[in-house]
Design a protein around this motif. Sequence first.
Motif, PDB file in Angstrom:
ATOM      1  N   ASP A  11       0.640  -1.416  -0.855  1.00 32.58           N
ATOM      2  CA  ASP A  11       0.072   0.073   0.295  1.00 32.58           C
ATOM      3  C   ASP A  11       1.221   1.031   0.289  1.00 32.58           C
ATOM      4  OD1 ASP A  11      -2.899  -1.242   0.396  1.00 32.58           O
ATOM      5  OD2 ASP A  11      -1.795  -2.423   2.077  1.00 32.58           O
ATOM      6  N   GLY A  12       0.391   1.852  -0.737  1.00 29.08           N
ATOM      7  CA  GLY A  12       1.541   3.583  -1.145  1.00 29.08           C
ATOM      8  C   GLY A  12       2.309   2.920  -1.857  1.00 29.08           C
ATOM      9  N   ASN A  16      -1.224   1.729  -6.920  1.00 30.29           N
ATOM     10  CA  ASN A  16      -1.870   3.077  -6.684  1.00 30.29           C
ATOM     11  C   ASN A  16      -2.892   3.143  -5.554  1.00 30.29           C
ATOM     12  OD1 ASN A  16      -4.050   2.011  -7.862  1.00 30.29           O
ATOM     13  ND2 ASN A  16      -3.135   1.999  -9.937  1.00 30.29           N
ATOM     14  N   SER A  17      -2.656   3.802  -6.105  1.00 29.29           N
ATOM     15  CA  SER A  17      -4.498   4.483  -4.948  1.00 29.29           C
ATOM     16  C   SER A  17      -5.373   3.936  -5.031  1.00 29.29           C
ATOM     17  CB  SER A  17      -4.522   6.452  -5.122  1.00 29.29           C
ATOM     18  OG  SER A  17      -3.057   6.756  -4.940  1.00 29.29           O
ATOM     19  N   ASP A  18      -5.699   3.268  -6.083  1.00 33.92           N
ATOM     20  CA  ASP A  18      -6.581   2.373  -7.404  1.00 33.92           C
ATOM     21  C   ASP A  18      -6.773   1.175  -6.464  1.00 33.92           C
ATOM     22  OD1 ASP A  18      -8.172   4.159  -7.613  1.00 33.92           O
ATOM     23  OD2 ASP A  18      -7.676   4.110  -9.869  1.00 33.92           O
ATOM     24  N   ALA A 187      -0.229   3.699   7.303  1.00 31.59           N
ATOM     25  CA  ALA A 187      -1.142   4.661   6.830  1.00 31.59           C
ATOM     26  C   ALA A 187      -2.057   5.438   7.427  1.00 31.59           C
ATOM     27  CB  ALA A 187      -1.480   3.856   5.800  1.00 31.59           C
ATOM     28  N   ASN A 242       5.353   9.657  -2.597  1.00 29.11           N
ATOM     29  CA  ASN A 242       4.500  10.091  -1.677  1.00 29.11           C
ATOM     30  C   ASN A 242       5.292   9.490  -0.532  1.00 29.11           C
ATOM     31  OD1 ASN A 242       4.551   7.252  -3.507  1.00 29.11           O
ATOM     32  ND2 ASN A 242       3.282   6.762  -1.759  1.00 29.11           N
ATOM     33  N   SER A 257       6.242   8.845  -7.676  1.00 31.26           N
ATOM     34  CA  SER A 257       4.941   8.464  -6.380  1.00 31.26           C
ATOM     35  C   SER A 257       4.185   6.619  -7.262  1.00 31.26           C
ATOM     36  CB  SER A 257       3.876   9.324  -6.599  1.00 31.26           C
ATOM     37  OG  SER A 257       3.298   9.274  -7.590  1.00 31.26           O
ATOM     38  N   ASN A 258       3.803   6.479  -5.858  1.00 28.82           N
ATOM     39  CA  ASN A 258       2.865   5.383  -6.560  1.00 28.82           C
ATOM     40  C   ASN A 258       1.811   4.740  -7.555  1.00 28.82           C
ATOM     41  OD1 ASN A 258       0.941   6.567  -4.287  1.00 28.82           O
ATOM     42  ND2 ASN A 258       0.251   4.829  -4.005  1.00 28.82           N
ATOM     43  N   ASP A 259       1.802   6.515  -7.351  1.00 31.94           N
ATOM     44  CA  ASP A 259       0.473   6.412  -8.621  1.00 31.94           C
ATOM     45  C   ASP A 259       1.766   7.127 -10.111  1.00 31.94           C
ATOM     46  OD1 ASP A 259      -1.952   6.087  -7.070  1.00 31.94           O
ATOM     47  OD2 ASP A 259      -2.073   8.472  -6.396  1.00 31.94           O
TER      48      ASP A 259
END
Length: 277
Positions: A11-12, A16-18, A187, A242, A257-259
């Motif tokens: 996570d993170g 990604n954010s999805d 998180a 991030n 970033s993770n995205d």
Amino acid sequence: MKCKWCVCDMDGTLLNSDGLISIENESALKKLQEMGIEVIIASGRTDLMMKSYIKQLELKGHIICCNGGLVKKIETDEVIYKKLIDKETAEKVIKYCFENAVNFLVYTIDMVYSNSENQRAKYYENLNSSLSQEFRIPIDYIEYAEIDKLLEKDIFKVLIIEKDDERKDSIARHFSDVTELAVVTSAKGLLDIMASGVSKGDAIKKLSEELKIDLKEVIAFGDNYNDLEMFEAVGFPVAMENAVEDIKAHSKFITRSNDESGVAYAIDNLFLKHKQS
């Protein structure tokens, strides 16, 4: 650098954010595996929550779960290492959550337990409806009167869900005084509670000793405080753009970033391009 393992937080970091592994991240990690480098997921999650990701990446080696409280061999489901929260301490944590209306998840070897009306548990239930049977997360709900029944299980971790930062910090202070526990933020809005001494870094060290791997030849990706000991243990820690500042300060490289598929970006630019040249 020589590389034997690539260790990824989820996570993170990898997700990604999805909550998805991008095509770019998937491709980069599969390339490493084709080169004989083992890809290891090291997550605060239980492996019960990671089955679809393991399948997607075609992982065949080891997995680090519950922030290092559980290390397993993927293909055989063999437990390589585990460290549990002792029953008396687990009882105190769970009773505190019920008595103070704190939402929680309890991770055991074969089930995730939750208090009722916990929106995070409801999220996983909804997710299950879109997953095939083999990837569904086993979830059950317990009441205060059922704590003794829960304590019959081996408990690796209690996840506290609290969006209010002041209240979360207060809970963290309350449990940080308990010598039998390790408490860390994984998180925003999440507090991880494990047995004392449990960390991703400690799990990586134990696994490296078991398999005779030099940790100087390990690259690791992370973004939050529960990745700190892992960063201190490995030869090449990589922080996500991030990531929290403490993680960035302990990294040798800060990727996207993770995205933005930061895992793939770092692998391509720090490792694969060098190999190809």
